[in-house]
Enzyme design. Structure first.
Site, mmCIF file in Angstrom:
data_model
loop_
_atom_site.group_PDB
_atom_site.id
_atom_site.type_symbol
_atom_site.label_atom_id
_atom_site.label_comp_id
_atom_site.label_asym_id
_atom_site.label_seq_id
_atom_site.Cartn_x
_atom_site.Cartn_y
_atom_site.Cartn_z
ATOM 1 N N ASP A 103 0.811 -1.019 0.175
ATOM 2 C CA ASP A 103 -0.140 0.266 -0.041
ATOM 3 C C ASP A 103 0.812 0.872 -0.198
ATOM 4 O O ASP A 103 1.696 1.807 -1.025
ATOM 5 C CB ASP A 103 -0.876 -0.486 1.201
ATOM 6 C CG ASP A 103 -2.086 1.255 1.179
ATOM 7 O OD1 ASP A 103 -2.001 2.014 0.564
ATOM 8 O OD2 ASP A 103 -2.579 1.142 2.172
ATOM 9 N N LYS A 152 -1.702 -2.027 -4.411
ATOM 10 C CA LYS A 152 -2.335 -0.463 -4.270
ATOM 11 C C LYS A 152 -1.889 0.266 -5.811
ATOM 12 O O LYS A 152 -0.511 0.574 -5.726
ATOM 13 C CB LYS A 152 -2.839 -0.538 -3.643
ATOM 14 C CG LYS A 152 -4.124 -0.951 -2.226
ATOM 15 C CD LYS A 152 -4.569 -0.198 -1.579
ATOM 16 C CE LYS A 152 -5.118 -0.935 0.007
ATOM 17 N NZ LYS A 152 -5.724 0.271 0.572
#
Ligand code: IMP
Ligand code: MG
Length: 177
Positions: free
Chosen positions: A97, A125
């Site tokens: 992330d 992500k």
């Protein structure tokens, strides 16, 4: 539903083929550094498809405290690792992330003097991770949404879902509405 159990199975199998090919024939094999707790399901499915010499270590890192979907900075909380000196280390995490977790784990592994270091993540992500956090194997690139299942949790829950799902009730990153 974002990624079905069947799609996960197929992708983990193809990642294992790629990883096994990269280390095949290396007399040292590989030492996995599994990031707890999110990567446990991924790593257990992955290693059963890796027919190579393999050791396992665990490292506990926390970045989300309680009912939040906003990372508050990563901290190493437990280390259960074999000697990594002169080993081929493969770090395995559930999701990339902001990169805070892997930056910390990669620095820890680097300081132990491995002969090589690579990183595998199941999910990444879109557009968030900084350039200094390199990953070598990525299962799926996903949108910037909060996901649960297949090891990933929200406030400690939903890790046991066999698929990856988007947590819809999370609003403004602060928790369920
Ligand atoms: P980073 O440190 O911001 O890269 O976040 C990585 C860690 O935060 C992962 O190891 C996960 O445990 C957790 N994480 C990040 N995004 C999600 C998500 O969408 N669902 C569940 N956990 C997440
Ligand atoms: Mg994690």
């Amino acid at each position: 539903m974002l990624i079905t159990a069947e799609a996960l199975r197929k992708r983990v199998e193809s990642m294992a083929t790629e990883i096994a090919g990269a280390y095949e024939g290396d007399p040292d094999g590989i030492t996995l550094v599994t990031v707890l707790a999110g990567a446990i399901i991924f790593v257990s499915d992955l290693i059963r498809r890796l027919p190579i010499k393999l050791r396992i270590g665990l490292i506990g890192v926390s970045s989300y405290a309680g009912a939040t979907t906003v990372s508050r900075g990563a901290r190493i909380e437990s280390i259960i690792l074999p000697d990594l000196r002169n080993r081929n280390v493969l770090i395995v995490d559930d999701i990339l992330d902001t990169g805070g977790t892997l930056r910390l784990v990669q620095a820890h592994v680097r300081s132990a003097g491995p002969s090589s270091m690579r990183t595998a993540v199941l999910l990444r992500k879109a557009g968030k991770a900084p350039a200094d956090v390199e990953v070598d194997y990525v299962g799926f690139d996903i949108e910037d949404v909060f996901v649960v299942g297949y090891g990933l949790d929200y406030d400690g829950l939903h890790r046991n879902l066999p698929h990856i799902a988007v947590l819809e009730s999370v609003h403004n990153g602060i928790g369920p509405v």
